[in-house]
Scaffold this active site. Structure first.
Site: not given
Ligand SMILES: *Cc1c(COP(=O)(O)O)cnc(C)c1O
Length: 397
Positions: A141, A226, A255
């Site tokens: 993802f 990531d 985030k």
């Protein structure tokens, strides 16, 4: 309008139906706790997918936000501002990289890493024009842009959104041999999550990242991590790659880089990679704005000052062990690192998340059968102890 139901009906009327949210309408948050419009209090064990490592409305971050919001919010990069340099210096000092490039959402930072890697491939590795390939992992993802969903293995993420961008090859996760086999002269990067968060909190074998890193080095392929979900303390180290002493060529973060107060993301790398970019190659109107920079600086300060990575390490190990002690035929596996923990059930997890909500715990299922427990890292042992019997009751009751 006072009830959860009323807001949900209104949302369903005017919002695109691209989410299946839990039926709760939150109106206030403080630390690890949130309140709904009917006054019910919950423990937030999702942390907005790790955007809230510092907890809801952290006073240090909110103060920086308020102060900067009253002074200067955005200049665009057409002009300099006095906050960006300080933010980037802090980010580079903390992480040990030479340069950082700020963006807004995580997906944008992934796109930025891809662009930088491709340009590095053409100008430094001298790959033939328009032939650069990036290797990605199954069950990944990395976000929701058309390029990124194009290299997803999740059928729903792709269905109806093609045609997709060429130049990506998918290999199984947790399989260094597949990486070695797949690399060819046009391969310029390997994009990987140190732990697959959205994929169901999938933790690869010990040594996987190091093996892949070594393979990348041998073949002059950029190792691109990531760390949008795993980074900034979540897994018990500043970066999840730190567990294997791997220093990626490019790190992608987002985030918690804002402590949940603003969309802020960035990529980190050294000069020989970042210097392939020249004025006009890439940009973002909001990327690196002074408000974001002030917030990002404060959010980093909190991670360091409150030793959030160390907290996640200690409390995460303890909490995961406690979860492993729950005896229930419904549990398939408990796994994770630090305070990124997945409890995999033998059946769909949605119903259990709804029950947890009734007991005052907000968690969300991921990959159908996994309940993810990822509370803000400012959580205390006492608060985790409060949650345990409730989780036990819902899972085994
Ligand atoms: C959340 C996430 C993204 C995308 O971030 P957005 O801010 O939602 O675009 C990318 N990669 C990983 C690993 C994530 O967890």
């Amino acid at each position: 309008m006072k009830t959860n139901r009323a807001y949900i009906t209104l949302t369903n009327t005017f919002s695109a139906h691209n989410y299946h949210s839990l039926p709760v309408v939150l109106t206030k948050g403080k630390g690890v706790w949130v309140w709904d419009v009917e006054g019910n209090k919950y423990l937030d064990m999702l942390s907005a997918y790790s955007a809230l490592n510092q907890g809801h409305c952290h006073p240090t971050i909110i103060k920086a936000l308020k102060t900067q919001a009253q002074r200067l919010t955005i200049t665009s990069r057409a002009f300099h501002n006095d906050q960006l340099a300080l933010f980037l210096k802090k980010l580079c000092t903390v992480t040990g990289y030479a340069k950082a490039l700020p963006m807004n959402s995580g997906a944008e930072a992934v796109e930025t890493a891809i662009k930088v890697a491709r340009k590095w491939g053409y100008y430094k590795k001298k790959v033939k024009k328009n032939c650069a390939e990036i290797i990605v992992c199954k069950n990944n993802f990395h976000g929701r842009t058309t390029t990124i969903v194009g290299f997803s293995s999740e059928r729903q993420y792709r269905d109806g959104f093609g045609p997709f961008m060429p130049g990506y090859t998918m290999i199984p996760y947790n399989n260094p041999a597949a990486l070695e086999r797949t690399i060819n002269k046009n391969t310029i990067g390997f994009l990987v999550e140190p732990i697959q968060g959205e994929g169901g909190v999938i933790v690869p074998n010990k040594g996987y990242l190091k093996r892949c890193y070594d393979i990348c080095k041998k073949n002059r392929v950029l190792f691109i991590a990531d760390e949008i979900q795993t980074g900034l303390g979540r897994t018990g180290k500043f970066f999840a790659c730190d567990y294997e002493k791997v220093r990626p060529d490019i790190v992608i973060i987002g985030k918690a880089l804002s402590g949940g107060c603003y969309p802020i993301s960035a990529i980190l790398c050294d000069n020989h990679i970042m210097n392939v970019l020249h004025p006009g190659d890439h940009g973002s109107t909001f990327g690196g704005n002074p408000l974001a920079s002030a917030i990002g600086s404060a959010a980093l300060d909190v991670i360091i000052r409150e030793k959030l990575a160390q907290r996640a390490y200690k409390l995460g190990n303890w909490f995961m062990n406690e979860l492993k002690k729950i005896e229930s035929p419904r549990i398939k596996e408990v796994r994770g690192k630090g305070l990124l923990i997945g409890l995999e059930l033998k059946k769909k997890a949605r119903k259990y998340c709804e029950r947890l909500m009734e007991y005052g715990i907000l968690a969300k299922e991921t990959h159908e059968t996994v309940v993810r427990f990822a509370p803000p890292l400012v959580i205390t042992k006492k608060e985790l102890q409060w949650a345990l019997p409730r989780i036990k009751k819902v899972i085994s009751g």
